[in-house]
Design an enzyme around this catalytic site. Structure first.
Site, PDB file in Angstrom:
ATOM      1  N   LYS A   1       0.857  -1.185   0.000  1.00 34.09           N
ATOM      2  CA  LYS A   1       0.000   0.000   0.000  1.00 34.09           C
ATOM      3  C   LYS A   1       0.886   1.225   0.000  1.00 34.09           C
ATOM      4  CE  LYS A   1      -2.608   1.309   3.760  1.00 34.09           C
ATOM      5  NZ  LYS A   1      -2.016   2.604   4.129  1.00 34.09           N
TER       6      LYS A   1
ATOM      7  N   GLU B   1      -9.300   7.394   4.192  1.00 31.40           N
ATOM      8  CA  GLU B   1      -9.191   7.634   5.625  1.00 31.40           C
ATOM      9  C   GLU B   1      -9.760   9.001   5.995  1.00 31.40           C
ATOM     10  OE1 GLU B   1      -5.371   6.685   7.299  1.00 31.40           O
ATOM     11  OE2 GLU B   1      -5.854   7.601   9.242  1.00 31.40           O
TER      12      GLU B   1
HETATM   13  O1  KIV Z   1      -1.009   2.274   8.813  1.00 31.59           O
HETATM   14  C1  KIV Z   1      -2.203   1.986   8.964  1.00 31.59           C
HETATM   15  O2  KIV Z   1      -2.614   1.364   9.949  1.00 31.59           O
HETATM   16  C2  KIV Z   1      -3.137   2.414   7.932  1.00 31.59           C
HETATM   17  C3  KIV Z   1      -4.596   2.253   8.218  1.00 31.59           C
HETATM   18  C4  KIV Z   1      -5.042   3.256   9.189  1.00 31.59           C
HETATM   19  C5  KIV Z   1      -5.404   2.291   6.972  1.00 31.59           C
HETATM   20  O3  KIV Z   1      -2.740   2.881   6.911  1.00 31.59           O
END
Ligand code: KIV
Length: 271
Positions: A120, A189
């Site tokens: 991600k 988010e």
């Molecule tokens: O780092 C994380 O936990 C996240 C979530 C809040 C989506 O990116």
């Protein structure tokens, strides 16, 4: 005949099919083997090895300090625990922003050294080249828009994003672009629920929300928060499913009392 029930692994394709069927996707963060094993066995669809590890595991104020090596350590621990869930690992701040070559290099290291199933990264059109380059190596990419904690010093606060029309329009455009570049899913988010719903309805890839209302395709929470281990953090979107702070605290206090009173160990607890 095997007595073991075959486990159907969750893939990026599974998530797309779930969105098509209108079936909601459950996602939680995890950073270690033991927690990931419990989460996976409970049937959570996606485990995110979030860079929130920087906060909840390492005690930093922001997600910025955590390194690629530290994220790979957490991701590897999670991957070893998991039989069913899709494991996605955050690429940390500084490991993909400089240029697309660095982004690809970091993503390859994450996949190779941790065994994660995808990465991600935070951002919209500004990371187009990085997304496309990572995808050339066959690495699935999840996007992340709205409140992107790696840019906290640009935003200045952790408050709700995209409340103004201009920012909302740009976010919707970015979401469409991320789909076009080839992201398999998107995290939104802390944005208004109506906007998140509009995004989810405008793109065909799954949209997973955190503080983005109930009109999206799935939800994610930070596991320590939803278990009630971090009681100093109480945003409106957080539902606590347990109060582990109190449970753990009373266990620690009872243990200490038992040690000091010489009640522990008893005759059955020794050799
Ligand atoms: O780092 C994380 O936990 C996240 C979530 C809040 C989506 O990116």
């Amino acid at each position: 005949m095997s007595v073991h029930k075959e486990i159907k692994k969750v893939t990026t394709h599974t998530l797309l099919e779930m969105k098509k069927r209108g079936e909601r996707i459950s996602m939680l963060t995890a950073y270690d083997f033991t927690m990931a094993r419990i989460i996976d066995e409970a049937g959570i669809d996606v485990i995110l090895v979030g860079d929130s590890a920087s906060n909840v595991m390492a005690g930093h104020e922001t997600t910025l300090p955590i390194t690629l090596e530290q994220m790979m350590y957490h991701a590897g621990s999670v991957v070893r625990a998991v039989n069913r869930a899709l494991v996605i690992a955050d690429l940390p701040f500084g490991s993909y922003q400089a240029n697309s070559k660095e982004a690809l290099h970091s993503a390859i290291r994450m996949m190779k050294e941790s065994g994660a199933h995808g990465v991600k990264i935070e951002g919209g059109r500004e990371i187009k080249e990085s997304i496309e380059r990572i995808l050339t190596a066959g690495i699935p990419v999840m996007g992340h828009l709205g409140l992107t904690p790696q840019s906290i010093y640009k935003f200045g606060t952790y408050s709700v994003r995209a409340k103004e029309e201009e920012e909302a329009e740009r976010l919707l455009e970015d979401a469409k672009l991320l789909e076009q570049y080839g992201c398999f899913a998107l995290v939104l988010e802390k944005i208004p629920a109506a906007l998140a719903k509009k995004v989810a309805e405008s793109i065909s890839i799954p949209v997973i929300g955190i503080g983005a209302g109930n009109g999206v395709d799935g939800q994610v929470l930070v596991v320590h928060d939803m278990l009630g281990m971090t009681n100093e953090f109480s945003p409106r979107f957080l539902r606590r499913y347990a109060n582990l702070y109190d449970t753990m605290s009373s266990a620690f206090k009872q243990y200490s009392a038992d040690v000091k009173s010489k009640n522990f160990p008893n005759e059955n607890e020794q050799y």
